[in-house]
Design an enzyme around this catalytic site. Structure first.
Site, PDB file in Angstrom:
ATOM      1  N   HIS A 134       5.068  -7.339  -0.510  1.00  8.44           N
ATOM      2  CA  HIS A 134       4.822  -8.646  -1.099  1.00  8.44           C
ATOM      3  C   HIS A 134       5.487  -8.776  -2.464  1.00  8.44           C
ATOM      4  CE1 HIS A 134       1.415  -9.606   1.788  1.00  8.44           C
ATOM      5  NE2 HIS A 134       1.630  -8.313   2.003  1.00  8.44           N
ATOM      6  N   SER A 176       7.880   3.971   5.242  1.00 10.88           N
ATOM      7  CA  SER A 176       9.094   4.193   4.474  1.00 10.88           C
ATOM      8  C   SER A 176       8.783   4.172   2.986  1.00 10.88           C
ATOM      9  CB  SER A 176      10.157   3.160   4.832  1.00 10.88           C
ATOM     10  OG  SER A 176      11.421   3.598   4.388  1.00 10.88           O
ATOM     11  N   ASP A 234       0.867  -1.172   0.000  1.00  9.77           N
ATOM     12  CA  ASP A 234       0.000   0.000   0.000  1.00  9.77           C
ATOM     13  C   ASP A 234       0.906   1.225   0.000  1.00  9.77           C
ATOM     14  OD1 ASP A 234      -1.997  -1.861   0.358  1.00  9.77           O
ATOM     15  OD2 ASP A 234      -2.766  -1.011   2.226  1.00  9.77           O
TER      16      ASP A 234
END
Length: 297
Positions: free
Chosen positions: A147, A247, A91
């Protein structure tokens, strides 16, 4: 305007204090499991951000750190099934995007940096000549795990120690080559079915700053870059690791990839949504890599 002022204040507060010391303190404090401290910390965090826990796998957390590094409930992030599509690994808010030109990319308009410096390896940087890049910024309230963007094999990881500058837009407009200064891990992968190289550069930032990988122990505290050979096979959408605070991830793809429609600075993307497309694998092509445009404030 409110967002801009918040980011300016955030920059001033976080970069006028000892960054490493502050990160170690928050790392310790966030892991305290005392209920009052936990609940107050998460409550303050929610008050000052858009933290949404409705898609979290669990509703009770041991500590603020447990909430930071939360997992998602099953099915919360559908994975794009098209075999030609490389998905977003996390995200994020999309930052700088575009083509790699003469071995350089941008952190924001007018602030270029060399891939050789980011990756710590000139030859690795040459892999992406004429390729594409996308910068993905994770804010503090977002889901912090990342991911595999495609079924792939992790070939190596280069861990480069560094600073922990804030990576918000204000910092990126003020500090040249910021991503090349911060601690980072360059995760080199090869797509399982075509062999195309794709690299994810996970960049740490102030407050906690930890980068953790499922398939490799990145022991903190070393002051020299280290490259680890790997042979980890991951399915598309499988968890690779997580940040212990917000980050950035820079995704690098070689010639032959194009940006998916709608991937542009300032937009929000979720893990599993289309990020790039391998041109020629299907009739529905993406958008050719284009020069960087300025993100909206």
């Amino acid at each position: 305007m409110k967002i801009v002022l918040q980011e300016d204040l955030n920059f001033l507060l976080t970069n006028r204090i000892p960054r490493r010391l502050a990160s170690r303190f928050i790392g310790w404090f966030s892991k305290i499991e005392q209920p009052l401290i936990r609940d107050t910390s998460i409550g303050v965090w929610r008050f000052f951000s858009d933290l949404d826990l409705s898609d979290a796998k669990k509703t009770r957390f041991r500590s603020m750190h447990d909430c930071f590094t939360r997992q998602l409930r099953d099915g919360a992030r559908p994975i794009e099934a098209d075999g030609s599509v490389l998905i977003s690994p996390c995200d994020a808010i999309v930052g700088a995007v575009g083509p790699v030109v003469d071995g350089e990319v941008f952190q924001v308009k007018g602030f270029p940096y060399a891939l050789a410096d980011l990756l710590g390896d000139a030859e690795h940087g040459k892999t992406f000549r004429d390729g594409c890049y996308v910068t993905l910024r994770l804010t503090s309230s977002m889901y912090h795990r990342f991911h595999a963007p495609y079924a792939c094999r992790v070939r190596s990881v280069t861990h480069i120690p560094g600073d922990v500058w804030n990576v918000n837009p204000t910092a990126l407009r003020r500090i040249e080559r910021l991503f090349c200064k911060n601690e980072r891990a360059a995760i080199s992968t090869a797509l399982s079915d075509t062999g195309h190289p794709v690299t994810l550069v996970a960049i740490a930032a102030i407050l906690v700053s930890g980068i953790r990988l499922r398939f490799l122990d990145l022991t903190p505290g070393r002051d020299q870059p280290r490259t680890f050979a790997c042979n980890a096979s991951l399915q598309k959408g499988e968890e690779m690791g997580w940040f212990e605070h917000g980050s950035t991830i820079v995704v690098l793809a070689p010639e032959g990839f194009s940006l998916s429609a709608g991937v542009q600075p300032g937009t929000t993307i979720r893990m599993g949504q289309p990020l790039m497309k391998l041109v020629g694998r299907s009739s529905a092509h993406g958008v050719a890599c284009r020069p960087l445009t300025e993100p909206s404030a």
